[in-house]
Every structure is written in C-alpha cells, then in structure tokens.
Design a protein around this motif. Structure first.
Motif, PDB file in Angstrom:
ATOM      1  N   ALA A  92     -17.702 -48.174  12.261  1.00  0.00           N
ATOM      2  CA  ALA A  92     -18.352 -46.739  12.031  1.00  0.00           C
ATOM      3  C   ALA A  92     -19.096 -46.159  13.458  1.00  0.00           C
ATOM      4  CB  ALA A  92     -19.139 -47.041  10.923  1.00  0.00           C
ATOM      5  N   TRP A  93     -20.050 -47.272  14.114  1.00  0.00           N
ATOM      6  CA  TRP A  93     -20.437 -46.938  15.446  1.00  0.00           C
ATOM      7  C   TRP A  93     -19.534 -45.881  16.469  1.00  0.00           C
ATOM      8  CZ3 TRP A  93     -19.430 -48.964  20.038  1.00  0.00           C
ATOM      9  CH2 TRP A  93     -20.239 -48.710  21.274  1.00  0.00           C
ATOM     10  N   ARG A  94     -18.415 -47.207  16.964  1.00  0.00           N
ATOM     11  CA  ARG A  94     -17.308 -46.193  17.248  1.00  0.00           C
ATOM     12  C   ARG A  94     -17.146 -44.991  17.331  1.00  0.00           C
ATOM     13  NH1 ARG A  94     -12.941 -49.873  19.320  1.00  0.00           N
ATOM     14  NH2 ARG A  94     -11.101 -48.402  18.773  1.00  0.00           N
ATOM     15  N   ALA A  95     -16.477 -44.652  15.453  1.00  0.00           N
ATOM     16  CA  ALA A  95     -16.023 -43.142  15.301  1.00  0.00           C
ATOM     17  C   ALA A  95     -17.385 -42.227  15.833  1.00  0.00           C
ATOM     18  CB  ALA A  95     -16.310 -43.038  13.811  1.00  0.00           C
ATOM     19  N   TYR A  96     -18.505 -42.949  16.001  1.00  0.00           N
ATOM     20  CA  TYR A  96     -20.069 -41.383  15.940  1.00  0.00           C
ATOM     21  C   TYR A  96     -20.012 -41.730  17.543  1.00  0.00           C
ATOM     22  CZ  TYR A  96     -24.297 -38.953  16.268  1.00  0.00           C
ATOM     23  OH  TYR A  96     -25.042 -37.923  16.408  1.00  0.00           O
ATOM     24  N   VAL A  97     -20.185 -42.527  18.421  1.00  0.00           N
ATOM     25  CA  VAL A  97     -20.492 -42.576  19.404  1.00  0.00           C
ATOM     26  C   VAL A  97     -19.463 -42.212  20.295  1.00  0.00           C
ATOM     27  CG1 VAL A  97     -20.713 -43.873  21.041  1.00  0.00           C
ATOM     28  CG2 VAL A  97     -21.964 -44.535  19.269  1.00  0.00           C
ATOM     29  N   GLY A  98     -18.419 -42.643  19.997  1.00  0.00           N
ATOM     30  CA  GLY A  98     -17.378 -42.327  20.574  1.00  0.00           C
ATOM     31  C   GLY A  98     -16.698 -40.762  20.260  1.00  0.00           C
ATOM     32  N   VAL A  99     -16.949 -40.322  19.350  1.00  0.00           N
ATOM     33  CA  VAL A  99     -16.113 -38.335  19.363  1.00  0.00           C
ATOM     34  C   VAL A  99     -17.585 -38.358  18.790  1.00  0.00           C
ATOM     35  CG1 VAL A  99     -14.644 -37.450  17.836  1.00  0.00           C
ATOM     36  CG2 VAL A  99     -14.329 -40.110  18.518  1.00  0.00           C
ATOM     37  N   GLY A 100     -18.005 -38.881  17.831  1.00  0.00           N
ATOM     38  CA  GLY A 100     -19.532 -37.516  16.941  1.00  0.00           C
ATOM     39  C   GLY A 100     -20.373 -37.111  17.705  1.00  0.00           C
ATOM     40  N   LEU A 101     -20.669 -37.682  19.160  1.00  0.00           N
ATOM     41  CA  LEU A 101     -21.812 -37.670  19.566  1.00  0.00           C
ATOM     42  C   LEU A 101     -21.222 -36.400  21.109  1.00  0.00           C
ATOM     43  CD1 LEU A 101     -24.880 -38.667  20.618  1.00  0.00           C
ATOM     44  CD2 LEU A 101     -23.340 -40.311  21.634  1.00  0.00           C
ATOM     45  N   PRO A 102     -20.303 -36.385  21.292  1.00  0.00           N
ATOM     46  CA  PRO A 102     -19.854 -35.894  22.303  1.00  0.00           C
ATOM     47  C   PRO A 102     -19.295 -34.432  21.888  1.00  0.00           C
ATOM     48  CG  PRO A 102     -18.338 -37.838  22.655  1.00  0.00           C
ATOM     49  CD  PRO A 102     -19.563 -38.056  21.358  1.00  0.00           C
ATOM     50  N   LEU A 103     -19.033 -34.743  20.271  1.00  0.00           N
ATOM     51  CA  LEU A 103     -18.338 -33.352  19.773  1.00  0.00           C
ATOM     52  C   LEU A 103     -20.033 -32.590  19.404  1.00  0.00           C
ATOM     53  CD1 LEU A 103     -15.757 -32.713  19.619  1.00  0.00           C
ATOM     54  CD2 LEU A 103     -16.129 -32.984  16.347  1.00  0.00           C
ATOM     55  N   LEU A 104     -20.915 -33.114  18.542  1.00  0.00           N
ATOM     56  CA  LEU A 104     -21.902 -32.723  18.441  1.00  0.00           C
ATOM     57  C   LEU A 104     -22.883 -32.402  19.460  1.00  0.00           C
ATOM     58  CD1 LEU A 104     -23.257 -34.766  15.520  1.00  0.00           C
ATOM     59  CD2 LEU A 104     -22.476 -32.660  15.373  1.00  0.00           C
ATOM     60  N   GLY A 105     -23.229 -33.203  20.786  1.00  0.00           N
ATOM     61  CA  GLY A 105     -23.761 -32.505  21.808  1.00  0.00           C
ATOM     62  C   GLY A 105     -23.193 -31.314  22.251  1.00  0.00           C
ATOM     63  N   GLY A 106     -21.875 -30.810  22.461  1.00  0.00           N
ATOM     64  CA  GLY A 106     -20.799 -30.036  22.984  1.00  0.00           C
ATOM     65  C   GLY A 106     -21.418 -28.727  22.324  1.00  0.00           C
ATOM     66  N   LEU A 107     -21.999 -28.628  20.781  1.00  0.00           N
ATOM     67  CA  LEU A 107     -22.048 -27.517  20.294  1.00  0.00           C
ATOM     68  C   LEU A 107     -23.462 -27.573  20.006  1.00  0.00           C
ATOM     69  CD1 LEU A 107     -20.775 -29.161  16.333  1.00  0.00           C
ATOM     70  CD2 LEU A 107     -20.128 -27.349  18.355  1.00  0.00           C
ATOM     71  N   ILE A 108     -24.307 -27.778  21.048  1.00  0.00           N
ATOM     72  CA  ILE A 108     -25.981 -28.061  21.258  1.00  0.00           C
ATOM     73  C   ILE A 108     -25.638 -26.817  22.654  1.00  0.00           C
ATOM     74  CG2 ILE A 108     -28.261 -28.979  21.884  1.00  0.00           C
ATOM     75  CD1 ILE A 108     -26.990 -31.097  20.169  1.00  0.00           C
ATOM     76  N   SER A 109     -25.567 -27.911  23.567  1.00  0.00           N
ATOM     77  CA  SER A 109     -25.304 -27.395  25.027  1.00  0.00           C
ATOM     78  C   SER A 109     -24.448 -27.933  26.593  1.00  0.00           C
ATOM     79  CB  SER A 109     -26.630 -26.857  25.313  1.00  0.00           C
ATOM     80  OG  SER A 109     -27.180 -27.815  26.048  1.00  0.00           O
ATOM     81  N   ALA A 110     -24.271 -27.400  27.657  1.00  0.00           N
ATOM     82  CA  ALA A 110     -22.996 -27.865  28.446  1.00  0.00           C
ATOM     83  C   ALA A 110     -24.444 -29.530  28.138  1.00  0.00           C
ATOM     84  CB  ALA A 110     -22.795 -27.521  29.090  1.00  0.00           C
ATOM     85  N   GLY A 111     -25.807 -29.357  29.177  1.00  0.00           N
ATOM     86  CA  GLY A 111     -26.962 -30.518  29.131  1.00  0.00           C
ATOM     87  C   GLY A 111     -25.650 -31.511  27.766  1.00  0.00           C
ATOM     88  N   TRP A 112     -26.334 -31.083  26.933  1.00  0.00           N
ATOM     89  CA  TRP A 112     -26.587 -32.134  25.767  1.00  0.00           C
ATOM     90  C   TRP A 112     -24.686 -32.851  25.224  1.00  0.00           C
ATOM     91  CZ3 TRP A 112     -29.652 -35.280  24.139  1.00  0.00           C
ATOM     92  CH2 TRP A 112     -31.129 -34.617  24.180  1.00  0.00           C
TER      93      TRP A 112
END
Ligand SMILES: C[S@@+](CC[C@H](N)C(=O)[O-])C[C@H]1O[C@@H](n2cnc3c(N)ncnc32)[C@H](O)[C@@H]1O
Length: 240
Positions: free
Chosen positions: A167-187
């Motif tokens: 579950a952690w790998r799915a979130y940190v590996g895929v979810g986190l960069p994806l969600l960050g990208g929805l916020i801004s380039a910096g995130w």
C-alpha cells in the motif's frame, strides 16, 4: 532535476524555497494527515516545562516549534537553512501570538551555532536525508542538549509488513508524485524526490543504524516507534 546527483543540502534549498507559503497545508494533505499525528507523538516524548528552551533543528515553517510551545509552554529556538521557510514560520508564530516564546534563526544543522548543553531538549523533523553525513548531524544535535535532556526526531520510514509495504509503495511511488503534480510544479518535484529518496535513504541508513548512531552520540536509552503502519518513525531518548 530528478536523477541528478547533487549535494543533499543544496537540493533541500532548491526544493523548499518555492513551497514555504503552502508547505503546511499540502504537507498535511499529501501525508494524508499523518504528518500531524507523527508531530503530536514526537512532542509528547519531549520532557520539558515552561522554564525550558528547546532547539528545533530544520524547523521549516515552525510546525514542531509551535506544537512544542503549545503543549509544554516552553521556549523554542528553531533553526533552518531556508530563508523563505523561516519567513513563513515567523508569520505563523506571530499569528499564533507566540513570538515571545519562539525565535526562528538561520543556520545549518551541520554547524549549530549553540554551546554544548545549551538546551533542555532538541527536536528535528525530516532532516537527515538532506545532510551529507547523518551520523555527524546526529552528534551535532545531541551536543547542544544538556545531560538528562530529551532528544526526539521524526522522519519517513518504509513499512516492513508486506501488505502495508504494498500500500505504501503504491502511494509513495505513484500517488504522491501524481497528487503533488495536481498542486504545482514545486509539489510535483517534492513528490518525485520523496518517491526516490525515502526508500533509497532508508536502504542506505536503516533504522538499526540510525539507533546505533544515536547511542554512539550519547543517547544510550534511544528507542523508536513506527507510526502509520511504518510510513513514519519517531526516535527519542535522553542524553546521558
Ligand atoms: C520537510 S521540511 C520539514 C520542516 C519541519 N521540520 C516540519 O516538520 O514541518 C525540511 C526542512 O529542513 C530544512 N533543512 C534541510 N537541510 C537542512 C540543513 N542541513 N540545515 C538546516 N535546515 C535544513 C529545509 O530548509 C526544510 O525547511
């Protein structure tokens, strides 16, 4: 930026400068609220009172400093290398009416400008992945605490349980960069950096080694608690 080898300290400067104003909101959101839980757990491990001063290293926008002052009524000196993070931190401290108890200063964890044993306790959050020599940084943190004082640090970790790990790998590996990208380039960049640096740092510097380094630095009773199924860890103890 990702994939380039660079001094970890410079990476941190570049990474956090554009994020200061939104840091607290999105750190809470992207950690699915766990960040606040880990901070509360850390603050509870610090044994200080209203007469004491705590040093919070890599204080960023002051989240740990504010939580310490609110919980224990203590004074806090926060130190960080990022001017924009400190500026936002000072704004938050003022808004909280705690400017009389919390002072935020510019400086690097590798060369803390404080005397041996100056503080009743030392804390830090998410620091060690950004320093060249984590063992030396730990020794520097312990140096500024008086004998008998608390040390406490929090950071990301990697779950050991296979189900939690998936579950952690799915979130940190895929979810986190994806969600960050929805916020801004910096995130998006934060998401990418953490996707790579959480597992690589943990592989290079596993918990057992971290604890050994805290012991060698003068914290013989050091202990750790994995939180949020192992996605975070708080390490704490007492300077001998
Ligand atoms: C992820 S933020 C965490 C901020 C805060 N500790 C918290 O829990 O919200 C990491 C912070 O570490 C700071 N930092 C990174 N390397 C540092 C160093 N070598 N010396 C001082 N600050 C550093 C960055 O500027 C940034 O503000």
């Amino acid at each position: 930026m990702t994939g380039t080898v660079r001094e970890p300290n410079a990476l941190a400067q570049e990474l956090f400068a554009p994020l200061a104003e939104t840091y607290d909101r999105y750190a809470f959101l992207l950690s699915l609220g766990q960040d606040a839980r880990w901070r509360r757990f850390l603050v509870e491990r610090v044994a200080v009172g209203p007469e004491d001063t705590v040093c919070d290293v890599a204080c960023g926008t002051g989240a740990i400093a504010l939580a310490l002052a609110r919980r224990h009524g203590c004074r806090v000196v926060g130190i960080d290398q990022s001017a924009p993070m400190l500026a936002e931190g000072r704004r938050r401290v003022e808004a909280a009416g705690l400017a009389g108890r919390i002072r935020l200063e510019t400086g690097r964890a590798e060369s803390l400008p404080y005397a041996e044993g100056e503080f009743a306790a030392v804390t830090s959050g998410y620091l060690l992945r950004y320093v060249e020599d984590p063992a030396a940084a730990i020794a520097g943190l312990v140096r500024v605490v008086r004998p008998g004082g608390s040390v406490a640090a929090l950071d990301f970790a990697v779950p050991g349980n296979p189900v939690a790990h998936a579950a952690w790998r799915a979130y940190v590996g895929v979810g986190l960069p994806l969600l960050g990208g929805l916020i801004s380039a910096g995130w998006r960049e934060v998401g990418r950096v953490l996707r790579d640096s959480i597992p690589s740092f943990y592989a290079r510097y596993p918990l057992g080694r971290q604890l050994a380094d805290w012991r060698s630095a003068g914290v013989p009773d050091v202990q750790a608690r994995a939180l949020s199924l192992g996605g975070g860890v708080v390490i704490w103890g007492t300077r001998a």
